[in-house]
Scaffold this active site. Sequence first.
Site, PDB file in Angstrom:
ATOM      1  N   ASP A   9      -7.519  -2.589  -4.449  1.00  0.00           N
ATOM      2  CA  ASP A   9      -8.305  -1.961  -5.524  1.00  0.00           C
ATOM      3  C   ASP A   9      -9.617  -1.372  -5.024  1.00  0.00           C
ATOM      4  O   ASP A   9     -10.600  -1.290  -5.764  1.00  0.00           O
ATOM      5  CB  ASP A   9      -8.603  -2.972  -6.656  1.00  0.00           C
ATOM      6  CG  ASP A   9      -7.347  -3.649  -7.151  1.00  0.00           C
ATOM      7  OD1 ASP A   9      -6.339  -2.947  -7.285  1.00  0.00           O
ATOM      8  OD2 ASP A   9      -7.373  -4.868  -7.377  1.00  0.00           O
ATOM      9  N   GLU A  10      -9.650  -0.925  -3.768  1.00  0.00           N
ATOM     10  CA  GLU A  10     -10.892  -0.367  -3.206  1.00  0.00           C
ATOM     11  C   GLU A  10     -11.087   1.090  -3.604  1.00  0.00           C
ATOM     12  O   GLU A  10     -12.147   1.666  -3.345  1.00  0.00           O
ATOM     13  CB  GLU A  10     -10.874  -0.442  -1.672  1.00  0.00           C
ATOM     14  CG  GLU A  10     -10.799  -1.845  -1.081  1.00  0.00           C
ATOM     15  CD  GLU A  10      -9.366  -2.265  -0.818  1.00  0.00           C
ATOM     16  OE1 GLU A  10      -8.437  -1.548  -1.256  1.00  0.00           O
ATOM     17  OE2 GLU A  10      -9.161  -3.316  -0.187  1.00  0.00           O
ATOM     18  N   LYS A  12      -8.460   3.403  -2.827  1.00  0.00           N
ATOM     19  CA  LYS A  12      -7.734   4.155  -1.778  1.00  0.00           C
ATOM     20  C   LYS A  12      -7.064   5.395  -2.366  1.00  0.00           C
ATOM     21  O   LYS A  12      -7.013   6.439  -1.729  1.00  0.00           O
ATOM     22  CB  LYS A  12      -6.657   3.272  -1.127  1.00  0.00           C
ATOM     23  CG  LYS A  12      -7.214   2.084  -0.355  1.00  0.00           C
ATOM     24  CD  LYS A  12      -6.108   1.231   0.219  1.00  0.00           C
ATOM     25  CE  LYS A  12      -5.301   0.516  -0.828  1.00  0.00           C
ATOM     26  NZ  LYS A  12      -6.033  -0.509  -1.600  1.00  0.00           N
ATOM     27  N   GLY A  36      -1.305  -0.259  -7.331  1.00  0.00           N
ATOM     28  CA  GLY A  36      -1.612   0.534  -8.513  1.00  0.00           C
ATOM     29  C   GLY A  36      -2.691   1.521  -8.129  1.00  0.00           C
ATOM     30  O   GLY A  36      -3.863   1.182  -8.100  1.00  0.00           O
ATOM     31  N   HIS A  37      -2.298   2.717  -7.747  1.00  0.00           N
ATOM     32  CA  HIS A  37      -3.269   3.709  -7.304  1.00  0.00           C
ATOM     33  C   HIS A  37      -3.638   4.622  -8.467  1.00  0.00           C
ATOM     34  O   HIS A  37      -2.800   5.356  -8.970  1.00  0.00           O
ATOM     35  CB  HIS A  37      -2.711   4.512  -6.118  1.00  0.00           C
ATOM     36  CG  HIS A  37      -2.603   3.690  -4.868  1.00  0.00           C
ATOM     37  ND1 HIS A  37      -1.960   4.106  -3.740  1.00  0.00           N
ATOM     38  CD2 HIS A  37      -3.086   2.467  -4.584  1.00  0.00           C
ATOM     39  CE1 HIS A  37      -2.050   3.162  -2.818  1.00  0.00           C
ATOM     40  NE2 HIS A  37      -2.722   2.158  -3.311  1.00  0.00           N
ATOM     41  N   THR A 124       1.631 -10.141  -8.743  1.00  0.00           N
ATOM     42  CA  THR A 124       1.740  -9.115  -9.776  1.00  0.00           C
ATOM     43  C   THR A 124       3.055  -9.250 -10.546  1.00  0.00           C
ATOM     44  O   THR A 124       3.295  -8.496 -11.489  1.00  0.00           O
ATOM     45  CB  THR A 124       1.704  -7.706  -9.131  1.00  0.00           C
ATOM     46  OG1 THR A 124       2.792  -7.620  -8.195  1.00  0.00           O
ATOM     47  CG2 THR A 124       0.389  -7.462  -8.412  1.00  0.00           C
ATOM     48  N   GLN A 219      -2.701  -2.361  -1.161  1.00  0.00           N
ATOM     49  CA  GLN A 219      -3.428  -3.643  -1.094  1.00  0.00           C
ATOM     50  C   GLN A 219      -4.574  -3.540  -0.075  1.00  0.00           C
ATOM     51  O   GLN A 219      -5.057  -2.454   0.155  1.00  0.00           O
ATOM     52  CB  GLN A 219      -2.478  -4.804  -0.774  1.00  0.00           C
ATOM     53  CG  GLN A 219      -1.500  -5.142  -1.913  1.00  0.00           C
ATOM     54  CD  GLN A 219      -0.247  -4.290  -1.905  1.00  0.00           C
ATOM     55  OE1 GLN A 219       0.371  -4.120  -0.865  1.00  0.00           O
ATOM     56  NE2 GLN A 219       0.124  -3.756  -3.037  1.00  0.00           N
ATOM     57  N   THR A 234      -0.350 -10.879  -0.025  1.00  0.00           N
ATOM     58  CA  THR A 234       0.922 -10.261  -0.358  1.00  0.00           C
ATOM     59  C   THR A 234       1.869 -10.504   0.827  1.00  0.00           C
ATOM     60  O   THR A 234       1.484 -11.115   1.830  1.00  0.00           O
ATOM     61  CB  THR A 234       0.743  -8.770  -0.728  1.00  0.00           C
ATOM     62  OG1 THR A 234       1.969  -8.311  -1.308  1.00  0.00           O
ATOM     63  CG2 THR A 234       0.364  -7.914   0.479  1.00  0.00           C
ATOM     64  N   GLY A 297      -3.258  -5.188 -15.530  1.00  0.00           N
ATOM     65  CA  GLY A 297      -4.294  -5.202 -16.575  1.00  0.00           C
ATOM     66  C   GLY A 297      -5.177  -6.447 -16.517  1.00  0.00           C
ATOM     67  O   GLY A 297      -6.071  -6.617 -17.349  1.00  0.00           O
ATOM     68  N   ARG A 298      -4.942  -7.323 -15.521  1.00  0.00           N
ATOM     69  CA  ARG A 298      -5.743  -8.557 -15.444  1.00  0.00           C
ATOM     70  C   ARG A 298      -7.193  -8.218 -15.092  1.00  0.00           C
ATOM     71  O   ARG A 298      -7.439  -7.302 -14.299  1.00  0.00           O
ATOM     72  CB  ARG A 298      -5.204  -9.472 -14.334  1.00  0.00           C
ATOM     73  CG  ARG A 298      -3.831 -10.038 -14.625  1.00  0.00           C
ATOM     74  CD  ARG A 298      -3.356 -10.918 -13.491  1.00  0.00           C
ATOM     75  NE  ARG A 298      -2.980 -10.155 -12.308  1.00  0.00           N
ATOM     76  CZ  ARG A 298      -2.580 -10.683 -11.164  1.00  0.00           C
ATOM     77  NH1 ARG A 298      -2.530 -11.992 -11.039  1.00  0.00           N
ATOM     78  NH2 ARG A 298      -2.238  -9.927 -10.139  1.00  0.00           N
ATOM     79  N   LEU A 327     -19.911   3.760  -5.523  1.00  0.00           N
ATOM     80  CA  LEU A 327     -21.354   3.548  -5.333  1.00  0.00           C
ATOM     81  C   LEU A 327     -22.082   3.695  -6.670  1.00  0.00           C
ATOM     82  O   LEU A 327     -23.026   2.955  -6.973  1.00  0.00           O
ATOM     83  CB  LEU A 327     -21.901   4.561  -4.316  1.00  0.00           C
ATOM     84  CG  LEU A 327     -23.370   4.362  -3.958  1.00  0.00           C
ATOM     85  CD1 LEU A 327     -23.542   3.115  -3.089  1.00  0.00           C
ATOM     86  CD2 LEU A 327     -23.953   5.572  -3.241  1.00  0.00           C
ATOM     87  N   ASP A 328     -21.622   4.637  -7.490  1.00  0.00           N
ATOM     88  CA  ASP A 328     -22.264   4.918  -8.776  1.00  0.00           C
ATOM     89  C   ASP A 328     -22.251   3.724  -9.728  1.00  0.00           C
ATOM     90  O   ASP A 328     -23.095   3.648 -10.633  1.00  0.00           O
ATOM     91  CB  ASP A 328     -21.569   6.114  -9.454  1.00  0.00           C
ATOM     92  CG  ASP A 328     -20.074   5.865  -9.616  1.00  0.00           C
ATOM     93  OD1 ASP A 328     -19.398   5.711  -8.572  1.00  0.00           O
ATOM     94  OD2 ASP A 328     -19.591   5.790 -10.760  1.00  0.00           O
ATOM     95  N   SER A 409     -17.800   7.828  -2.384  1.00  0.00           N
ATOM     96  CA  SER A 409     -17.289   8.275  -3.679  1.00  0.00           C
ATOM     97  C   SER A 409     -18.271   7.851  -4.776  1.00  0.00           C
ATOM     98  O   SER A 409     -18.721   6.710  -4.805  1.00  0.00           O
ATOM     99  CB  SER A 409     -15.905   7.667  -3.911  1.00  0.00           C
ATOM    100  OG  SER A 409     -15.488   7.947  -5.219  1.00  0.00           O
TER     101      SER A 409
HETATM  102  P1  IMP Z   1       2.203  -9.776  -4.838  1.00  0.00           P
HETATM  103  O1  IMP Z   1       1.899  -8.689  -3.878  1.00  0.00           O
HETATM  104  O2  IMP Z   1       2.632  -9.283  -6.198  1.00  0.00           O
HETATM  105  O3  IMP Z   1       3.149 -10.802  -4.284  1.00  0.00           O
HETATM  106  O4  IMP Z   1       0.840 -10.584  -5.115  1.00  0.00           O
HETATM  107  C1  IMP Z   1       0.178 -11.336  -4.103  1.00  0.00           C
HETATM  108  C2  IMP Z   1      -1.324 -11.216  -4.229  1.00  0.00           C
HETATM  109  O5  IMP Z   1      -1.702  -9.881  -3.922  1.00  0.00           O
HETATM  110  C3  IMP Z   1      -1.877 -11.492  -5.624  1.00  0.00           C
HETATM  111  O6  IMP Z   1      -3.155 -12.060  -5.482  1.00  0.00           O
HETATM  112  C4  IMP Z   1      -2.000 -10.110  -6.236  1.00  0.00           C
HETATM  113  O7  IMP Z   1      -2.965 -10.072  -7.259  1.00  0.00           O
HETATM  114  C5  IMP Z   1      -2.447  -9.325  -5.013  1.00  0.00           C
HETATM  115  N1  IMP Z   1      -2.124  -7.901  -5.081  1.00  0.00           N
HETATM  116  C6  IMP Z   1      -0.913  -7.334  -4.861  1.00  0.00           C
HETATM  117  N2  IMP Z   1      -1.000  -6.001  -4.991  1.00  0.00           N
HETATM  118  C7  IMP Z   1      -2.289  -5.717  -5.259  1.00  0.00           C
HETATM  119  C8  IMP Z   1      -3.006  -4.503  -5.465  1.00  0.00           C
HETATM  120  O8  IMP Z   1      -2.468  -3.386  -5.387  1.00  0.00           O
HETATM  121  N3  IMP Z   1      -4.328  -4.631  -5.726  1.00  0.00           N
HETATM  122  C9  IMP Z   1      -4.956  -5.834  -5.768  1.00  0.00           C
HETATM  123  N4  IMP Z   1      -4.319  -7.001  -5.582  1.00  0.00           N
HETATM  124  C10 IMP Z   1      -2.996  -6.940  -5.327  1.00  0.00           C
END
Ligand code: IMP
Length: 421
Positions: A9-10, A12, A36-37, A124, A219, A234, A297-298, A327-328, A409
Site C-alpha cells: 500500500d505504498e 506503487k 490492490g493497486h 486478504t 505488496q 504473504t 476495505g480494512r 507527502l501531501d 508524489s
Molecule cells: P495474503 O497475501 O492474502 O496471504 O495476506 C498475508 C499478509 O499480507 C496479510 O497481512 C495481508 O494483509 C498482507 N497483504 C497482502 N496483500 C497486500 C497488499 O496488497 N497490501 C497490503 N497488505 C497486503
Amino acid sequence: MIVGCQWGDEGKGKIVDVLAEDVDIVARYQGGANAGHTVHVGDDEFILHQIPSGILHGGKRCLLGNGVVLDLLQFCDEYDALVSRDIQVDGRVGISERAHLLMPYHRVLDRAREDRAAEKIGTTGRGIGPAYEEKAGRRGIRVADIRNENRFAQLVEDGVARAKDRLAALGGDDGGALDQAMERTLSLRDRLLSLATDTGLEIVEALDAGKHVLLEGAQGTALDLDHGTYPFVTSSNTTAAGAATGVGIGPTRIHEVVGVVKAYTTRVGNGPLPTGGDAAIDEKLRQLGGEFGATTGRPRRCGWFDAVLARYAARVNGLTGLAVTKLDVLDTLPEISIGLEYCFPDGYCTREFPADTFTLGSVAPRFETVPGWEEDTTGCRTLADLPRNARAYLDRIQELTGTPIRFVSVGTRRDQIIFVD
Ligand code: IMP
C-alpha cells in the site's frame, strides 16, 4: 523495477502508472488478487488486483509472470470491467504459461483456515497461501496444463478432492459454492489459453530490441516470504530478486530498482508495526491519508516513517532510487516524527531490522521529531516548489536510507508528481 519498501500500500500503482508512459511492457512478477493497486486517471478511480496497472496506458503490453498466482475468475471480471469502461485491453495482456492457477478452493481454504487459526495472519482471504503451498508442494496447476484437456481435468479433480478433505478436517463447508465456482473456472479455459505466453522470452526479446520494460511489484518488502515479518507475510518473494525469477529473466537484465515508500508507514493485517501504536497519530494519519485497504476495505494501522525498515529495504532490494508517496498527507501536521532505531525492553537499541518478528512486537522506536510545513504541497511540481521543511524532511529520508529520491508524489492524480533529476 518498482518495489514496495514497507507493508504494501505504498502507492506503487501510481508510480507504475506514471512510469508506464515511457515503457513498452509492464509485467507483474508475484502475488495474486491480494494486491490492490489504486490508480486515478482524471476523475476516474481504478482498483486493479490482478492485471498490471500499466493497462491504463493505451498500447502498452501487460504481462503476468510465472511468479504470479492467477485467479482466473478475478482476472476475467477485472478484464471485462476495464472493457466496459472503454479501456482497450484485447491483445495487450499475456499470462505466463508457467504461472500457477489460483483455484476457487484455495480461497475457500484460506478463509476457513484464518477463521479457525489461533494466531491469525490477517490474510486478504484471496487464497494466496494455499495456492503457493500447492506450487511448492508440486501439486499446483499451471497455465500450460490447460493445453491437455484430460490432464487438466484430472489435476482439477484431484485438487478439489484434496481441498474438500482439508475443509472437512477444518470442520468447514462451502455449501456447494465451490462446485459452482469450479464450473465457471473450467468454462474460462479457452479464454485463458488465448492469452498464454512465455513472459521471459517476450521480455528478453523486447530488451534486446531496445525496448523498455517495467516490472511491477505487489505488496512490500516487510511482507516478503523470506525477508519480511514472518509468519505475518504473504507467500511470495516481493523483493527485487524475486522479480527476475517471477518473470523468467536473469537478474543482470534489471538495471534500476526504485523502492516506493509512503511518507509515513501503514500496515493492514496482523503482525508488528514498530512505529505505530500511538492511537491519536494512528487515527489522524488514517483519516488524512484515507488509509483503508483497497482489496478488503480494512482500516490500515498507521505510524510514523520507519527509517530502520526503509534502510533495510534499500539493502535487501539493492535500491537505485526512492519514490516517496503521499507527502501531501502530512501537509497539516505541526510536527512529524521519524523512527530512527528500535530499542528492546532490555535497553539494547539497533538500526538493523531484526529477524525475530515476535521480539519486534516489543520494541519502542527512538524517534526524531522535525517541524512540519503546514502548507499545501498538492500543487508543487518541482522540489523548489516545496516548502523548506518538506524538503528538509525528504533530505532526511534520503540520508537515513542512503538512497537518492527520484520521485515525490503529492496527490492521487497522475500529474501530482515531482520528478527529481
Ligand atoms: P495474503 O497475501 O492474502 O496471504 O495476506 C498475508 C499478509 O499480507 C496479510 O497481512 C495481508 O494483509 C498482507 N497483504 C497482502 N496483500 C497486500 C497488499 O496488497 N497490501 C497490503 N497488505 C497486503
